[in-house]
Design a protein around this motif. Structure first.
Motif, short mmCIF file in Angstrom:
data_model
loop_
_atom_site.label_atom_id
_atom_site.label_comp_id
_atom_site.label_asym_id
_atom_site.label_seq_id
_atom_site.Cartn_x
_atom_site.Cartn_y
_atom_site.Cartn_z
N THR A 153 0.83 -1.21 0.00
CA THR A 153 0.00 0.00 0.00
C THR A 153 0.87 1.26 0.00
N VAL A 154 2.07 1.17 0.60
CA VAL A 154 2.97 2.32 0.57
C VAL A 154 3.36 2.64 -0.88
N GLY A 155 3.29 1.63 -1.74
CA GLY A 155 3.62 1.80 -3.16
C GLY A 155 2.76 2.83 -3.86
N TYR A 169 -11.19 5.24 10.08
CA TYR A 169 -10.06 5.99 9.53
C TYR A 169 -8.75 5.71 10.27
N THR A 170 -8.83 5.08 11.43
CA THR A 170 -7.60 4.79 12.16
C THR A 170 -7.28 3.30 12.12
N ALA A 171 -7.92 2.55 11.21
CA ALA A 171 -7.61 1.13 11.06
C ALA A 171 -6.11 0.98 10.83
N PRO A 172 -5.48 -0.06 11.44
CA PRO A 172 -4.02 -0.20 11.37
C PRO A 172 -3.43 -0.08 9.97
N ILE A 173 -4.11 -0.65 8.97
CA ILE A 173 -3.53 -0.61 7.62
C ILE A 173 -3.46 0.82 7.10
N ILE A 174 -4.47 1.64 7.43
CA ILE A 174 -4.49 3.03 6.95
C ILE A 174 -3.44 3.85 7.69
N LEU A 175 -3.45 3.71 9.01
CA LEU A 175 -2.52 4.48 9.84
C LEU A 175 -1.07 4.12 9.50
N SER A 176 -0.76 2.81 9.41
CA SER A 176 0.61 2.38 9.11
C SER A 176 1.08 2.92 7.77
N VAL A 188 1.65 6.77 8.01
CA VAL A 188 2.85 7.09 8.78
C VAL A 188 4.11 6.75 7.97
N THR A 189 4.11 5.57 7.32
CA THR A 189 5.28 5.17 6.53
C THR A 189 5.54 6.15 5.40
N ILE A 190 4.47 6.56 4.69
CA ILE A 190 4.64 7.49 3.57
C ILE A 190 5.19 8.83 4.07
N VAL A 191 4.65 9.29 5.21
CA VAL A 191 5.13 10.57 5.77
C VAL A 191 6.61 10.46 6.12
N VAL A 192 7.03 9.33 6.73
CA VAL A 192 8.44 9.14 7.08
C VAL A 192 9.32 9.15 5.82
N LEU A 193 8.87 8.43 4.78
CA LEU A 193 9.64 8.37 3.53
C LEU A 193 9.78 9.77 2.91
N LEU A 194 8.69 10.55 2.96
CA LEU A 194 8.72 11.89 2.36
C LEU A 194 9.62 12.84 3.16
N ILE A 195 9.51 12.78 4.51
CA ILE A 195 10.31 13.67 5.35
C ILE A 195 11.80 13.42 5.16
N PHE A 196 12.18 12.11 5.16
CA PHE A 196 13.61 11.79 5.05
C PHE A 196 14.05 11.61 3.59
N ALA A 226 -1.32 -2.74 -11.99
CA ALA A 226 -0.22 -2.38 -11.10
C ALA A 226 -0.58 -2.79 -9.67
N MET A 227 0.29 -3.55 -9.03
CA MET A 227 -0.02 -4.07 -7.70
C MET A 227 -0.33 -2.98 -6.67
N PRO A 228 0.50 -1.92 -6.54
CA PRO A 228 0.19 -0.91 -5.52
C PRO A 228 -1.13 -0.20 -5.81
N LEU A 229 -1.41 0.01 -7.09
CA LEU A 229 -2.65 0.67 -7.47
C LEU A 229 -3.85 -0.22 -7.11
N ALA A 230 -3.70 -1.53 -7.38
CA ALA A 230 -4.76 -2.48 -7.01
C ALA A 230 -5.01 -2.41 -5.51
N ALA A 231 -3.94 -2.30 -4.73
CA ALA A 231 -4.09 -2.22 -3.27
C ALA A 231 -4.87 -0.97 -2.87
N VAL A 232 -4.67 0.12 -3.60
CA VAL A 232 -5.39 1.35 -3.27
C VAL A 232 -6.89 1.18 -3.57
N PHE A 233 -7.22 0.55 -4.70
CA PHE A 233 -8.63 0.33 -5.02
C PHE A 233 -9.28 -0.63 -4.02
#
Lengths: 123, 229
Positions: free
Chosen positions: A75-77, B32-39, B42-50, B145-152
């Motif tokens: 999902t991070v993708g 909106y705070t389900a673990p998959i959404i929150l994780s 948070v991961t995307i924010v960390v990747l963007l910040i660093f 695309a796998m990540p896109l499928a995950a978003v849908f």
């Protein structure tokens, strides 16, 4: 510690079935993902009592409880695909929601109608 | 050696972020705070910040990805647990779920094709009603695309939970079989978790529908896509 060992051993078993499923997919040139073939295989093994429930209970239970963890990298993708939802792409969210409503309503309505008919039949 | 350290760091941080999200969710239960959404956020924010590229993150992420396959195999276990109920209600549950699979594939395909989206997007939206690992595998084999499928899949899951009260009212779903089949067919694990919180029976039916749906969609999606696209 003992529980962790049990989970790891059972995970290796699940991994083995996944590997068999993928091999079947490749050999038979199937479009069904190897993981789903593995799922059907495990269900058949459990039903035929060739695999005892206790052999997979802890490992499968662990994986299902923490299922969200295993797809975090996927999902991070979305980071690489965010551009798709810009502009017209915002429509995709509406399409996804509308299609979801149709699936939920129609599948549920059919199942419910058939259940009611069966219940009346048995009464 | 360097890759090994990066990989290990990613895995350990992902575990920590996931654990933190689960702990937070236990205190603040909201969709909106389900673990998959929150994780994910948070991961995307960390990747963007660093300013860490996704490719670097995936040096470790691919190891977690590898475990998705066995996780799907493990879904056979709840299906087996509920086999008695499945036997009793086989016909309605199987028929309803099958119709849900066909409706999900065709409506997603036609609507996105109509709107003029690319085949990459269409193939990614088609499997949206099944659980993420299966949807990603289907998208991967059919040219999405796998990540896109995950978003849908997330849109179908969260969207389904948000709109289910309206859908239930409109389609007059008041029996636990109808509700469970609807939730599991349309919104996979996220819908099942919501059903499970409300009613055990509805939750079990939803589990069965979710697993059956994964099997049905992965069998019929490739054929239907080739036929209709």
């Amino acid at each position: 510690m003992n529980k962790a060992v049990t989970i790891i051993v059972q995970l290796i078993g699940l991994y083995f079935l996944y590997w068999v499923g993928t091999a079947i997919q490749k050999v038979l040139h199937l479009f069904i993902p190897g993981s789903v073939i593995g799922l059907v295989l495990l269900f058949a093994l459990l039903s035929l009592k060739l695999v005892s429930e206790q052999w997979v209970q802890k490992g499968a239970g662990f994986m299902i409880t923490h299922l969200p963890f295993f797809f975090i990298p996927a999902t991070v993708g979305i980071i690489s695909y965010a551009y798709i939802f810009k502009g017209k792409g915002i429509l995709l969210i509406g399409i996804g929601m509308f299609s979801t409503a149709l699936v939920m309503g129609l599948s549920g309505a059919v199942a419910q109608k058939m259940t009611r008919r069966m219940e009346r039949f048995y009464e | 050696m360097n890759d090994f350290i990066i990989g290990l760091t990613v895995i350990v941080s992902t575990i920590l972020i996931y654990w933190g999200s689960v702990t937070f969710y236990k205190k603040c239960r909201h969709i909106y705070t389900a673990p998959i959404i929150l994780s994910t956020v948070v991961t995307i924010v960390v990747l963007l910040i660093f300013q860490i590229p996704y490719e670097t993150y995936m040096i470790g992420g691919q190891w977690i990805d590898h475990l998705l396959g066995p996780a799907v195999v493990g879904l056979a276990y709840p299906l087996y647990q509920y086999r008695d109920m499945l036997k009793k209600m086989l016909l309605p549950v199987v028929t309803g779920t099958f119709i849900g699979a066909v409706v999900g594939i065709t409506s997603g395909l036609f609507l996105s094709k109509w709107a003029g989206f690319s085949e990459l997007i269409i193939n990614s939206i088609v499997p949206k009603s099944v659980t993420t690992p299966v949807a990603m595998a289907i998208a991967d084999t059919s040219g999405g695309a796998m990540p896109l499928a995950a978003v849908f899949v997330m849109i179908a899951g969260i969207g389904g939970v948000l709109i289910h009260p309206f859908v239930w009212r409109y389609f007059r779903l008041n029996h636990y079989i109808g509700r469970g089949v609807g939730m599991g067919s349309a919104s996979h694990a996220i819908g099942t978790a919501t059903s499970m919180e409300r009613d055990d029976l509805e939750g079990s039916i939803s589990t069965i529908a979710m697993v059956l749906s994964a099997v049905f969609v992965s069998i019929i999606a490739p054929g239907l896509t080739v036929l209709l696209l």
